[in-house]
Design a protein around this motif. Sequence first.
Motif, PDB file in Angstrom:
ATOM      1  N   ARG A 177       3.581  14.686 -11.016  1.00 11.57           N
ATOM      2  CA  ARG A 177       3.649  15.135 -12.553  1.00 11.57           C
ATOM      3  C   ARG A 177       2.320  16.168 -13.120  1.00 11.57           C
ATOM      4  NH1 ARG A 177       5.517   9.973 -12.422  1.00 11.57           N
ATOM      5  NH2 ARG A 177       3.286   9.155 -13.421  1.00 11.57           N
ATOM      6  N   LEU A 178       1.157  15.531 -12.526  1.00 12.40           N
ATOM      7  CA  LEU A 178      -0.061  16.297 -12.955  1.00 12.40           C
ATOM      8  C   LEU A 178       0.074  17.691 -12.274  1.00 12.40           C
ATOM      9  CD1 LEU A 178      -2.924  16.417 -14.043  1.00 12.40           C
ATOM     10  CD2 LEU A 178      -3.753  15.364 -11.788  1.00 12.40           C
TER      11      LEU A 178
ATOM     12  N   ILE B 261       0.724  -0.944   0.135  1.00 11.81           N
ATOM     13  CA  ILE B 261       0.100   0.111   0.075  1.00 11.81           C
ATOM     14  C   ILE B 261       0.904   1.313  -0.177  1.00 11.81           C
ATOM     15  CG2 ILE B 261      -1.702   1.283   1.387  1.00 11.81           C
ATOM     16  CD1 ILE B 261      -2.913  -1.419   2.224  1.00 11.81           C
ATOM     17  N   ARG B 262       1.761   1.134   0.670  1.00 14.56           N
ATOM     18  CA  ARG B 262       2.770   2.285   0.934  1.00 14.56           C
ATOM     19  C   ARG B 262       3.387   2.669  -0.361  1.00 14.56           C
ATOM     20  NH1 ARG B 262       7.820   0.495   3.290  1.00 14.56           N
ATOM     21  NH2 ARG B 262       7.854  -0.398   1.249  1.00 14.56           N
ATOM     22  N   ASP B 263       3.997   1.617  -1.024  1.00 17.75           N
ATOM     23  CA  ASP B 263       4.551   1.801  -2.502  1.00 17.75           C
ATOM     24  C   ASP B 263       3.319   2.309  -3.539  1.00 17.75           C
ATOM     25  OD1 ASP B 263       6.829   0.791  -1.426  1.00 17.75           O
ATOM     26  OD2 ASP B 263       6.661  -0.974  -2.186  1.00 17.75           O
ATOM     27  N   GLU B 264       2.187   1.498  -3.541  1.00 12.01           N
ATOM     28  CA  GLU B 264       1.202   2.220  -4.300  1.00 12.01           C
ATOM     29  C   GLU B 264       0.805   3.699  -4.149  1.00 12.01           C
ATOM     30  OE1 GLU B 264      -0.032   0.970  -7.007  1.00 12.01           O
ATOM     31  OE2 GLU B 264       1.198  -0.793  -6.880  1.00 12.01           O
ATOM     32  N   CYS B 265       0.938   3.976  -2.806  1.00 12.98           N
ATOM     33  CA  CYS B 265       0.694   5.362  -2.484  1.00 12.98           C
ATOM     34  C   CYS B 265       1.762   6.375  -3.013  1.00 12.98           C
ATOM     35  CB  CYS B 265       0.693   5.780  -0.671  1.00 12.98           C
ATOM     36  SG  CYS B 265      -1.045   4.910  -0.406  1.00 12.98           S
ATOM     37  N   GLY B 266       2.978   5.809  -2.925  1.00 12.05           N
ATOM     38  CA  GLY B 266       4.323   6.499  -3.336  1.00 12.05           C
ATOM     39  C   GLY B 266       4.056   6.883  -4.942  1.00 12.05           C
ATOM     40  N   ARG B 267       3.542   5.731  -5.728  1.00 15.69           N
ATOM     41  CA  ARG B 267       3.344   5.762  -7.095  1.00 15.69           C
ATOM     42  C   ARG B 267       2.318   6.846  -7.600  1.00 15.69           C
ATOM     43  NH1 ARG B 267       5.557   0.925  -7.003  1.00 15.69           N
ATOM     44  NH2 ARG B 267       3.983  -0.653  -6.559  1.00 15.69           N
ATOM     45  N   SER B 268       1.297   6.866  -6.705  1.00 15.38           N
ATOM     46  CA  SER B 268       0.157   7.875  -7.048  1.00 15.38           C
ATOM     47  C   SER B 268       0.769   9.144  -6.452  1.00 15.38           C
ATOM     48  CB  SER B 268      -1.115   7.417  -5.700  1.00 15.38           C
ATOM     49  OG  SER B 268      -2.023   8.372  -5.952  1.00 15.38           O
ATOM     50  N   LYS B 269       1.677   9.314  -5.513  1.00 11.21           N
ATOM     51  CA  LYS B 269       2.071  10.640  -5.323  1.00 11.21           C
ATOM     52  C   LYS B 269       2.949  11.277  -6.431  1.00 11.21           C
ATOM     53  CE  LYS B 269       5.741  11.200  -2.455  1.00 11.21           C
ATOM     54  NZ  LYS B 269       6.687  11.090  -1.620  1.00 11.21           N
TER      55      LYS B 269
ATOM     56  N   GLU C 258      -8.973  17.238 -14.908  1.00 12.50           N
ATOM     57  CA  GLU C 258     -10.054  16.996 -13.859  1.00 12.50           C
ATOM     58  C   GLU C 258     -10.376  15.381 -14.052  1.00 12.50           C
ATOM     59  OE1 GLU C 258     -13.667  18.638 -12.593  1.00 12.50           O
ATOM     60  OE2 GLU C 258     -12.982  20.236 -13.521  1.00 12.50           O
ATOM     61  N   ARG C 259     -10.031  14.713 -15.314  1.00 18.14           N
ATOM     62  CA  ARG C 259     -10.275  13.450 -15.504  1.00 18.14           C
ATOM     63  C   ARG C 259      -9.271  12.580 -14.861  1.00 18.14           C
ATOM     64  NH1 ARG C 259      -8.301   9.684 -18.031  1.00 18.14           N
ATOM     65  NH2 ARG C 259      -7.010  10.686 -19.346  1.00 18.14           N
ATOM     66  N   ARG C 260      -7.951  13.103 -15.048  1.00 14.97           N
ATOM     67  CA  ARG C 260      -6.861  12.692 -14.399  1.00 14.97           C
ATOM     68  C   ARG C 260      -6.694  12.464 -13.210  1.00 14.97           C
ATOM     69  NH1 ARG C 260      -1.674  14.314 -17.480  1.00 14.97           N
ATOM     70  NH2 ARG C 260      -0.677  13.057 -15.924  1.00 14.97           N
ATOM     71  N   LEU C 261      -7.021  13.505 -12.411  1.00 11.25           N
ATOM     72  CA  LEU C 261      -7.109  13.707 -10.892  1.00 11.25           C
ATOM     73  C   LEU C 261      -8.253  12.747 -10.434  1.00 11.25           C
ATOM     74  CD1 LEU C 261      -6.601  15.083  -8.233  1.00 11.25           C
ATOM     75  CD2 LEU C 261      -8.312  16.853  -8.978  1.00 11.25           C
ATOM     76  N   ASP C 262      -9.355  12.775 -11.120  1.00 10.80           N
ATOM     77  CA  ASP C 262     -10.314  11.673 -10.648  1.00 10.80           C
ATOM     78  C   ASP C 262      -9.829  10.118 -10.527  1.00 10.80           C
ATOM     79  OD1 ASP C 262     -12.434  13.821 -10.113  1.00 10.80           O
ATOM     80  OD2 ASP C 262     -13.330  13.460 -11.977  1.00 10.80           O
TER      81      ASP C 262
END
Length: 159
Positions: free
Chosen positions: A102-103, A89-97, A116-120
């Motif tokens: 980038r966004l 979960i930590r690693d996935e949160c890091g990828r999301s971050k 907005e679509r990418r943020l959603d």
Amino acid sequence: MDDLRRAVWMALLHSARWERYYGVLASRNQRLATSVRFVLLVSAMGAVTTLVAQAPSWAQILFGCFVAGVVGFDFAKEPSRTAAIQAVIRDECGRSKLALDRLWRQLPQMDPAEAERRLDDLNDALHRITAKDPTAWDDKVNTSTTRAVFAEAQAGHVS
């Protein structure tokens, strides 16, 4: 566009907070798993068995209860499995971050509807991964990781 920038920034902060939160929990559970395994190793050693055999009966019973408690705890809580899940979960949160960062940087050049679509999509992914946490909520860890992330945010960056 300001509302969208604010939403992306807040999502970035949340993903950074989740990454820290699950990092702390995974580390804690890994230490717990190592401790439990160590106790089991020590109690399984032949020298300990010999020592216990020479102890008074009340000490033998107490030691047996202690080992049974540790084995039961390990069986019920599975701290090593929990640590592994929280590390994922930590690693996935890091990828999301990273994706939100980038966004955030691309936002001035982007079409607001696409942003907005990418943020959603990124927020949905973050919620899906954090929903896989098998443990109870930890207010103390949440408070400390939230403070750390927002203190960094005041400096203008999130790591």
